[in-house]
Design a protein around this motif. Structure first.
Motif, PDB file in Angstrom:
ATOM      1  N   VAL A  75       0.839  -1.204   0.000  1.00 48.78           N
ATOM      2  CA  VAL A  75       0.000   0.000   0.000  1.00 48.78           C
ATOM      3  C   VAL A  75       0.872   1.251   0.000  1.00 48.78           C
ATOM      4  CG1 VAL A  75      -1.720   1.318   1.290  1.00 48.78           C
ATOM      5  CG2 VAL A  75      -1.911  -1.168   1.160  1.00 48.78           C
ATOM      6  N   VAL A  76       1.920   1.227   0.809  1.00 48.23           N
ATOM      7  CA  VAL A  76       2.836   2.373   0.868  1.00 48.23           C
ATOM      8  C   VAL A  76       3.484   2.605  -0.493  1.00 48.23           C
ATOM      9  CG1 VAL A  76       4.972   3.245   1.880  1.00 48.23           C
ATOM     10  CG2 VAL A  76       3.289   2.112   3.330  1.00 48.23           C
ATOM     11  N   TRP A  77       3.883   1.532  -1.154  1.00 50.03           N
ATOM     12  CA  TRP A  77       4.538   1.670  -2.458  1.00 50.03           C
ATOM     13  C   TRP A  77       3.588   2.272  -3.495  1.00 50.03           C
ATOM     14  CZ3 TRP A  77       8.941   2.082  -4.796  1.00 50.03           C
ATOM     15  CH2 TRP A  77       9.007   1.898  -6.181  1.00 50.03           C
ATOM     16  N   PHE A  78       2.364   1.792  -3.532  1.00 49.84           N
ATOM     17  CA  PHE A  78       1.405   2.307  -4.507  1.00 49.84           C
ATOM     18  C   PHE A  78       1.003   3.752  -4.206  1.00 49.84           C
ATOM     19  CE2 PHE A  78       0.310  -2.321  -5.131  1.00 49.84           C
ATOM     20  CZ  PHE A  78       0.787  -2.385  -6.432  1.00 49.84           C
ATOM     21  N   ASN A  79       1.200   4.182  -2.966  1.00 50.89           N
ATOM     22  CA  ASN A  79       0.828   5.545  -2.570  1.00 50.89           C
ATOM     23  C   ASN A  79       2.051   6.357  -2.151  1.00 50.89           C
ATOM     24  OD1 ASN A  79      -2.378   5.522  -2.324  1.00 50.89           O
ATOM     25  ND2 ASN A  79      -1.617   3.563  -1.561  1.00 50.89           N
ATOM     26  N   ARG A  80       3.196   6.034  -2.739  1.00 48.67           N
ATOM     27  CA  ARG A  80       4.457   6.641  -2.317  1.00 48.67           C
ATOM     28  C   ARG A  80       4.533   8.138  -2.579  1.00 48.67           C
ATOM     29  NH1 ARG A  80       4.996   3.493  -6.705  1.00 48.67           N
ATOM     30  NH2 ARG A  80       5.957   4.314  -8.608  1.00 48.67           N
ATOM     31  N   ARG A  81       3.655   8.671  -3.424  1.00 49.99           N
ATOM     32  CA  ARG A  81       3.666  10.108  -3.695  1.00 49.99           C
ATOM     33  C   ARG A  81       2.936  10.911  -2.617  1.00 49.99           C
ATOM     34  NH1 ARG A  81       5.749  11.128  -8.605  1.00 49.99           N
ATOM     35  NH2 ARG A  81       5.795   9.432 -10.130  1.00 49.99           N
ATOM     36  N   ILE A  82       2.230  10.234  -1.738  1.00 52.99           N
ATOM     37  CA  ILE A  82       1.565  10.927  -0.634  1.00 52.99           C
ATOM     38  C   ILE A  82       2.631  11.391   0.358  1.00 52.99           C
ATOM     39  CG2 ILE A  82       0.000  10.637   1.330  1.00 52.99           C
ATOM     40  CD1 ILE A  82      -1.623   8.706  -0.295  1.00 52.99           C
ATOM     41  N   PRO A  83       2.551  12.616   0.853  1.00 52.08           N
ATOM     42  CA  PRO A  83       3.557  13.109   1.809  1.00 52.08           C
ATOM     43  C   PRO A  83       3.708  12.179   3.012  1.00 52.08           C
ATOM     44  CG  PRO A  83       2.156  14.911   1.072  1.00 52.08           C
ATOM     45  CD  PRO A  83       1.552  13.655   0.517  1.00 52.08           C
ATOM     46  N   GLY A  84       4.941  11.875   3.357  1.00 46.15           N
ATOM     47  CA  GLY A  84       5.224  11.034   4.515  1.00 46.15           C
ATOM     48  C   GLY A  84       5.206   9.548   4.234  1.00 46.15           C
ATOM     49  N   ALA A  85       4.767   9.142   3.041  1.00 38.99           N
ATOM     50  CA  ALA A  85       4.634   7.716   2.745  1.00 38.99           C
ATOM     51  C   ALA A  85       5.985   7.003   2.743  1.00 38.99           C
ATOM     52  CB  ALA A  85       3.931   7.518   1.403  1.00 38.99           C
ATOM     53  N   LEU A  86       6.989   7.618   2.147  1.00 35.70           N
ATOM     54  CA  LEU A  86       8.298   6.969   2.071  1.00 35.70           C
ATOM     55  C   LEU A  86       8.943   6.849   3.451  1.00 35.70           C
ATOM     56  CD1 LEU A  86       9.788   8.499  -1.209  1.00 35.70           C
ATOM     57  CD2 LEU A  86       8.680   6.281  -0.866  1.00 35.70           C
ATOM     58  N   LEU A  87       8.752   7.850   4.295  1.00 38.58           N
ATOM     59  CA  LEU A  87       9.282   7.785   5.654  1.00 38.58           C
ATOM     60  C   LEU A  87       8.576   6.680   6.442  1.00 38.58           C
ATOM     61  CD1 LEU A  87      11.214   9.027   7.697  1.00 38.58           C
ATOM     62  CD2 LEU A  87       9.447  10.689   8.277  1.00 38.58           C
ATOM     63  N   PHE A  88       7.261   6.613   6.291  1.00 41.21           N
ATOM     64  CA  PHE A  88       6.485   5.542   6.922  1.00 41.21           C
ATOM     65  C   PHE A  88       6.960   4.184   6.402  1.00 41.21           C
ATOM     66  CE2 PHE A  88       2.971   2.607   7.282  1.00 41.21           C
ATOM     67  CZ  PHE A  88       2.384   2.910   8.503  1.00 41.21           C
ATOM     68  N   GLY A  89       7.187   4.112   5.093  1.00 40.36           N
ATOM     69  CA  GLY A  89       7.633   2.860   4.491  1.00 40.36           C
ATOM     70  C   GLY A  89       9.003   2.428   4.977  1.00 40.36           C
ATOM     71  N   ALA A  90       9.902   3.390   5.193  1.00 37.25           N
ATOM     72  CA  ALA A  90      11.235   3.057   5.699  1.00 37.25           C
ATOM     73  C   ALA A  90      11.139   2.410   7.078  1.00 37.25           C
ATOM     74  CB  ALA A  90      12.102   4.310   5.757  1.00 37.25           C
ATOM     75  N   GLY A  91      10.279   2.968   7.922  1.00 39.77           N
ATOM     76  CA  GLY A  91      10.078   2.378   9.243  1.00 39.77           C
ATOM     77  C   GLY A  91       9.451   1.003   9.160  1.00 39.77           C
ATOM     78  N   SER A 169       6.652   9.348  12.501  1.00 37.32           N
ATOM     79  CA  SER A 169       7.087  10.601  11.878  1.00 37.32           C
ATOM     80  C   SER A 169       6.432  10.780  10.513  1.00 37.32           C
ATOM     81  CB  SER A 169       8.611  10.615  11.735  1.00 37.32           C
ATOM     82  OG  SER A 169       9.241  10.489  12.995  1.00 37.32           O
ATOM     83  N   GLY A 170       6.294   9.680   9.775  1.00 42.14           N
ATOM     84  CA  GLY A 170       5.621   9.740   8.481  1.00 42.14           C
ATOM     85  C   GLY A 170       4.163  10.142   8.610  1.00 42.14           C
ATOM     86  N   ILE A 171       3.502   9.652   9.662  1.00 40.44           N
ATOM     87  CA  ILE A 171       2.102  10.010   9.898  1.00 40.44           C
ATOM     88  C   ILE A 171       1.973  11.501  10.204  1.00 40.44           C
ATOM     89  CG2 ILE A 171       0.154   9.684  11.472  1.00 40.44           C
ATOM     90  CD1 ILE A 171       1.011   6.759  11.742  1.00 40.44           C
ATOM     91  N   VAL A 172       2.890  12.015  11.034  1.00 44.34           N
ATOM     92  CA  VAL A 172       2.869  13.447  11.364  1.00 44.34           C
ATOM     93  C   VAL A 172       3.066  14.279  10.101  1.00 44.34           C
ATOM     94  CG1 VAL A 172       4.055  15.288  12.607  1.00 44.34           C
ATOM     95  CG2 VAL A 172       3.665  13.087  13.722  1.00 44.34           C
ATOM     96  N   TRP A 173       4.027  13.889   9.297  1.00 40.51           N
ATOM     97  CA  TRP A 173       4.305  14.611   8.052  1.00 40.51           C
ATOM     98  C   TRP A 173       3.069  14.607   7.150  1.00 40.51           C
ATOM     99  CZ3 TRP A 173       8.942  13.213   4.330  1.00 40.51           C
ATOM    100  CH2 TRP A 173       9.035  14.198   3.345  1.00 40.51           C
ATOM    101  N   LEU A 174       2.435  13.458   7.040  1.00 39.29           N
ATOM    102  CA  LEU A 174       1.237  13.338   6.209  1.00 39.29           C
ATOM    103  C   LEU A 174       0.141  14.291   6.674  1.00 39.29           C
ATOM    104  CD1 LEU A 174      -0.752  11.878   4.239  1.00 39.29           C
ATOM    105  CD2 LEU A 174      -1.176  10.259   6.094  1.00 39.29           C
ATOM    106  N   ILE A 175      -0.171  14.251   7.962  1.00 42.10           N
ATOM    107  CA  ILE A 175      -1.283  15.043   8.486  1.00 42.10           C
ATOM    108  C   ILE A 175      -1.005  16.539   8.373  1.00 42.10           C
ATOM    109  CG2 ILE A 175      -2.552  15.623  10.597  1.00 42.10           C
ATOM    110  CD1 ILE A 175      -2.353  12.682  11.388  1.00 42.10           C
ATOM    111  N   VAL A 176       0.195  16.953   8.766  1.00 46.75           N
ATOM    112  CA  VAL A 176       0.523  18.382   8.735  1.00 46.75           C
ATOM    113  C   VAL A 176       0.602  18.898   7.303  1.00 46.75           C
ATOM    114  CG1 VAL A 176       2.273  20.100   9.319  1.00 46.75           C
ATOM    115  CG2 VAL A 176       1.688  18.302  10.960  1.00 46.75           C
ATOM    116  N   GLN A 177       1.265  18.140   6.437  1.00 49.45           N
ATOM    117  CA  GLN A 177       1.457  18.591   5.056  1.00 49.45           C
ATOM    118  C   GLN A 177       0.141  18.635   4.287  1.00 49.45           C
ATOM    119  OE1 GLN A 177       4.345  19.650   4.123  1.00 49.45           O
ATOM    120  NE2 GLN A 177       4.094  19.956   1.926  1.00 49.45           N
ATOM    121  N   CYS A 178      -0.690  17.620   4.461  1.00 53.72           N
ATOM    122  CA  CYS A 178      -1.935  17.546   3.692  1.00 53.72           C
ATOM    123  C   CYS A 178      -3.017  18.472   4.235  1.00 53.72           C
ATOM    124  CB  CYS A 178      -2.453  16.111   3.662  1.00 53.72           C
ATOM    125  SG  CYS A 178      -1.435  14.995   2.674  1.00 53.72           S
TER     126      CYS A 178
END
Length: 201
Positions: A75-91, A169-178
């Motif tokens: 899911v993260v890979w298919f949505n990797r353009r969403i802010p914070g997705a790659l950071l979430f995926g790394a974790g 951290s990826g979740i925070v980035w997603l919520i704040v950025q979006c």
């Protein structure tokens, strides 16, 4: 689990403080939602298996933990353009590596201040926790397991991994950025284009 609920709540507050509009989060479109539902479905099955407190339940849960993490990673890979997705995926990759390395469960190293004889750690101590395995001493890639202690609202400490921290951290980035407001263009002034014509020879 407490970590992620706390992170989401804190990120929503932070988004409002910095001038964001959390209603914009409803505009996020997740691709391959069926994979996400499948991942959470497996998570629920593992949680139910945990109530059995048996070795059979643990053995069933081990491969489900891996499959669930792989589905979530997809899911993260298919949505990797969403802010914070790659950071979430790394974790998530770090957590998946830890789970695979220890036979389908997340390794846990108890900090010195935590009582291993605590009643709430009984399943972990007896090897009947479907999600975690207690390491009597560090070995293998233990450092990517649950080794960091964080306080909770109910006065109990929770253990998290470096992967959990990256995912949070990826979740925070997603919520704040979006949730950031898009600058309004309603007051923009259109300037007429100046066309230069060459004189005909």
């Amino acid at each position: 689990m407490f970590l992620f609920f706390a992170v989401i709540a804190g990120a929503l507050v932070l988004a409002v403080v910095v001038g964001g509009d959390v209603r914009r989060l409803s505009q996020i479109r997740v691709k391959h939602l069926e994979l996400l539902i499948g991942a959470f479905g497996l998570k629920l099955v593992v949680a139910l298996l945990g109530t059995a407190h048996s070795e059979l339940a643990v053995n069933i849960a081990r491969p489900l933990n891996i499959v669930g993490a792989v589905l979530l990673l997809a899911v993260v890979w298919f949505n990797r353009r969403i802010p914070g997705a790659l950071l979430f995926g790394a974790g998530l990759v770090l957590n998946l590596a830890a789970i695979v390395s220890f036979g389908g469960r997340m390794p846990v190293v108890l900090p010195s201040g935590m009582d291993p004889s605590s009643a709430r750690l009984a399943a972990l101590r007896n090897g009947l926790d479907p999600l975690h395995v207690l390491l009597p001493q560090p070995y293998g890639p233990w450092f990517i397991g649950d080794i960091f202690s964080i306080p909770s609202l109910v006065g109990r400490s929770s253990l998290v991994s470096i992967g959990d921290i990256l995912m949070a951290s990826g979740i925070v980035w997603l919520i704040v950025q979006c949730s950031r407001r898009v600058p309004s263009t309603s007051h923009a002034v259109d300037r007429p284009a100046v066309v230069l014509k060459r004189s005909a020879k």
